[in-house]
Design an enzyme around this catalytic site. Structure first.
Site, PDB file in Angstrom:
ATOM      1  N   ASP A 116      -6.541   5.225  -1.825  1.00  0.00           N
ATOM      2  CA  ASP A 116      -7.482   6.044  -0.999  1.00  0.00           C
ATOM      3  C   ASP A 116      -7.228   5.548   0.254  1.00  0.00           C
ATOM      4  OD1 ASP A 116      -9.690   7.357  -0.725  1.00  0.00           O
ATOM      5  OD2 ASP A 116     -11.082   6.481  -2.255  1.00  0.00           O
ATOM      6  N   TRP A 117      -8.170   6.362   1.172  1.00  0.00           N
ATOM      7  CA  TRP A 117      -7.795   6.405   2.633  1.00  0.00           C
ATOM      8  C   TRP A 117      -8.242   5.211   3.214  1.00  0.00           C
ATOM      9  CZ3 TRP A 117      -5.744   9.936   0.284  1.00  0.00           C
ATOM     10  CH2 TRP A 117      -5.097  11.051   0.868  1.00  0.00           C
TER      11      TRP A 117
END
Ligand code: BGC
Length: 745
Positions: free
Chosen positions: A285-286
């Site tokens: 995920d970012w």
């Protein structure tokens, strides 16, 4: 015809078939071989620095040459507003590919500097509504339309669907997710993946795994028993991977039983790849994870959105020998393999002109299938044609939320509000009206969780409108426009009708008017429980409402070392174990406001001739459904496994479901359902195995999780045991351990 002649024909046909099949396989494996060779050859030409850059997203701008930077900026400019890209390696003919959110439709910027064209996308209904259709075919249809926008706007991978379990109704991202039940989660996600990927673009099922709250999401440890992981939190991902082979998986932000999910080879290699056979690429995920070298070693192939220090860390690790170049090469190979499947690599000429009108129609149609009718006293709905209606609501009472905020939001051309929808359906808006529509509107989004006061519970003003309308002698129709469930027990007696409209996408006002007018006969059922009160929710270990100073959203309690100081902030113990949602309520006879699986219709149905048996390793059930009312409608058939009391398992678990086609009044059909007998098994931690003892199993045909209509017994002849790797344990004595139901009651 003589027998010998027939057998000759059979043999010839069989040989032709076998030859054809053989050739087919040969072609596939030759293609795969040549792709693998190509990948090996590309990797052999890459420098160590190029490889390290390649596994990091392009928010890292560290470059070896001006040309490289220019290439990165060029790919980022291609479709403004995407969440991320991979790094192009132009000298080897490798383009960067584009990754964009999200679960309710493609999220890109709608306008571009110096360009008069617009790039709006369709706002589809959120995951919570899609799951309420109990109809994978409907979800697949939405996926097909969504994926077409991904393709035609030049994007390669859609960062969706989100499939975390709704452990607690306050999770800020519940609107994006499907259900509290892993079967619905898995089937819905698989359908979405199939639909999107039928366009030749990819998906990223997320957030893997046990990301069930937003507060302190980057630094909180989800501490879950292995049994609950296997049966509940991983199960939906397992189904989606096995049934639909998503091109990518996105790891979650949280720690899981110790390590970060993106740094855990037990999760990414042992479970995801070795056990489930996942063939695709894994991305973080970012900004997820803190140790890039561990992420690469674990098989988290791509680190998004990418930072220079992450590149430096991977490079240093290979140089000092703590990360093998072989592990790095595997990640590089998987990103290359993904890239070679994409429209961008294959030179697809996208139009930037998807058919938004056709997709708006899909959005409206499928949203209508997921609206849930919770109450309809005296048949107040559907409203009479042309009825006058007074709408009560906060500020602009007609406003509706199409979807949630954050990465799950879509830049759409419009959201139809309630006034527009009602008027288009022929209703008039009038303060002297006999019908009151109370609009209970809730927003939610990534980065924060919901609150009990004025959010899960009604505000004073909302309670007031319901009472005021009732006292004024109006029929009270409550419309809930929320991505998550709310409290209903304290006020539902005062309402004549209650419609759970979720966040129904950009056509919201039309969707609600379709149901109020009867144009659409509601057929949605709840994929999550409407709890009696927040206090009744079994998963009480959830980020507290009163947080210590400095901890007020997803990013605040930053620490390089894992903290175990503040319960429900630094860690969450999932002490309810497998007893999530209805599994808890049905087992311990705890009252709910509306049970999981519940949903009314404007018509009535009768179910008869219910049978179930096991044959050839498959459980097969069938039932006749008849529309006994006066309107055409669809009915969801739900089958639950009931285990013997006292065996420590939930007394009811959804095992199969199906939705009929629209049945005309008087029409009936036979619904057939099947599932592998292996699904009768539960997870035994002691032997690390899925086990179903030989013996009798009760399969109940239910109206909803609380209401049994008929039961059938099937006999499993032989005990079924499937051993799996003994992994993902909690570390040390931090976890409270085994589930103790007394703690919940
Ligand atoms: C979200 C992901 C999303 C990503 C890219 C993150 O903050 O958790 O769901 O796909 O951003 O926008």
């Amino acid at each position: 015809m003589k027998a010998s002649k027939i057998s000759t024909i059979v043999i010839v046909v069989a040989l032709c078939f076998a030859a054809g099949y053989g050739i087919g396989r040969l072609i596939t494996s030759t293609a795969e071989d040549s792709e693998d060779k190509k990948i090996t050859s590309i990797i052999s030409q890459m420098t160590l620095e190029e490889k390290c850059h390649y596994v990091i997203g392009t928010s890292s701008r560290k470059c070896e040459s001006d040309q490289e930077l220019e290439d990165i900026l060029a790919i980022k400019r291609t479709v403004p507003g995407v969440a991320g890209t991979t790094r192009p390696i132009s000298r080897l003919g490798i383009p960067g590919i584009l990754l964009a959110d999200g679960p309710a439709g493609l999220r890109i910027n709608p306008t571009r500097e110096g360009d008069e064209n617009t790039y709006y996308c369709t706002g589809f209904p959120v995951g919570a509504l899609l799951a309420s259709t109990w109809d994978p075919a409907a979800i697949e249809k939405v996926g097909e339309a969504m994926g077409n926008e991904v393709l035609e706007y030049g994007v390669d991978v859609l960062l969706a669907p989100g499939l975390n379990i709704k452990r607690n109704p306050l999770c800020g991202r519940n609107f994006e997710y499907y259900s509290e039940d892993p079967l619905i989660v898995g089937k819905s996600a698989a359908a979405m993946v199939r639909g999107v990927q039928s366009n030749g673009v990819g998906t990223s099922i997320k957030h893997f795994a046990a990301n069930n709250a937003e507060i302190n999401r980057l630094f909180s440890d989800s501490r879950v028993s292995v049994k609950a992981l296997r049966e509940i939190y991983l199960k939906g991902f397992e189904i989606a991977v096995k049934e639909a082979q998503p091109w990518t998986v996105m790891t979650s932000y949280n720690y899981l039983n110790g390590p970060y999910t993106s740094e855990n080879p037990e999760l990414l290699q042992t479970v995801l790849r070795d056990e489930w056979g996942f063939k695709g690429m894994v991305m973080s995920d970012w900004g997820g994870g803190q140790h890039p070298r561990l992420q690469i070693a674990a098989g988290n192939d791509l680190i998004e959105s990418g930072k220079d220090w992450q590149y430096e860390d991977v490079l240093a690790a290979v140089k000092d020998g703590s990360l093998s170049e072989e592990a790095l090469d595997k990640c590089v190979a998987r990103i290359l393999k993904l890239t070679m499947k994409t429209p961008r690599y294959n030179g697809y000429e996208y139009s930037s002109k998807p058919d938004l009108e056709a997709h708006a129609a899909v959005s409206r149609e499928i949203a209508g299938q997921g609206v849930v009718l919770l109450k309809n006293e005296g048949g107040v709905l559907p409203l009479e044609e042309g009825a006058a209606v007074k709408v009560y609501g906060r500020n602009n009472p007609y406003k509706l939320y199409a979807g949630g905020t954050g990465s799950g939001d879509v830049h759409k051309t419009h959201t139809i509000y309630l006034d527009e929808g009602l008027e288009a359906a022929g209703f008039t808006l009038n303060d002297d009206a006999d019908i009151a529509v109370i609009n209970l509107r809730r927003q939610a989004g990534e980065g924060t969780d919901r609150h009990v006061a004025d959010d899960f519970n009604l505000t004073e003003a909302e309670q007031g409108w319901i009472s005021e309308a009732r006292e004024a002698g109006k029929k009270v129709v409550v419309v809930i426009n929320s991505g998550g469930v709310i409290e209903t027990a304290s006020w539902k007696d005062k309402a004549d009708a209650i419609v759970m409209a979720w966040m129904p996408g950009q056509e919201a006002g039309h969707v609600i008017a379709d149901v109020l007018s009867g144009k659409v006969n509601p057929s949605g059922c709840l994929p999550e429980t409407f709890h009696e009160s927040y206090e009744a929710v079994p998963a009480q270990n959830f980020p507290a409402m009163e947080l210590p100073e400095g901890v007020n959203n997803s990013f605040y309690r930053e620490s390089e070392v894992q903290l175990h100081e503040v319960p429900n902030v630094d860690y969450q113990d999932y002490i309810e174990g497998v007893y999530v949602g209805y599994r808890y309520y049905t087992t311990f006879n705890v009252p709910v406001s509306y049970p999981f699986g519940y949903g009314l219709s404007y018509t009535t149905f009768e179910m008869s001739d219910y049978k179930a048996r096991i044959s050839g390793g498959t459980v097969k059930a069938s039932v006749t459904v008849k529309n006994t009312g006066e309107r055409a409608g669809r009915k969801v058939v739900q089958i639950y496994l009931s285990r013997p009391e006292g065996c420590g398992a939930p007394v009811r678990e959804l095992k199969a479901y199906a939705k009929t086609a629209e049945l005309a009044p008087g029409e009936s059909c036979t619904v057939e359902l099947k599932f592998p007998a292996a699904d009768l098994a539960s997870f035994d931690e002691a032997s690390s195995a899925w086990v179903a003892e030989a013996g009798d199993y009760t399969l109940s045909l239910c109206e909803d999780s609380a209401t049994e209509l008929a039961a059938a017994t099937v006999k499993l002849g032989k005990t079924y045991v499937k051993k799996v790797a003994d992994v993902l344990h909690t570390e040390g004595d931090l976890f409270i351990g085994t589930y103790d139901p007394e703690k919940l009651l």
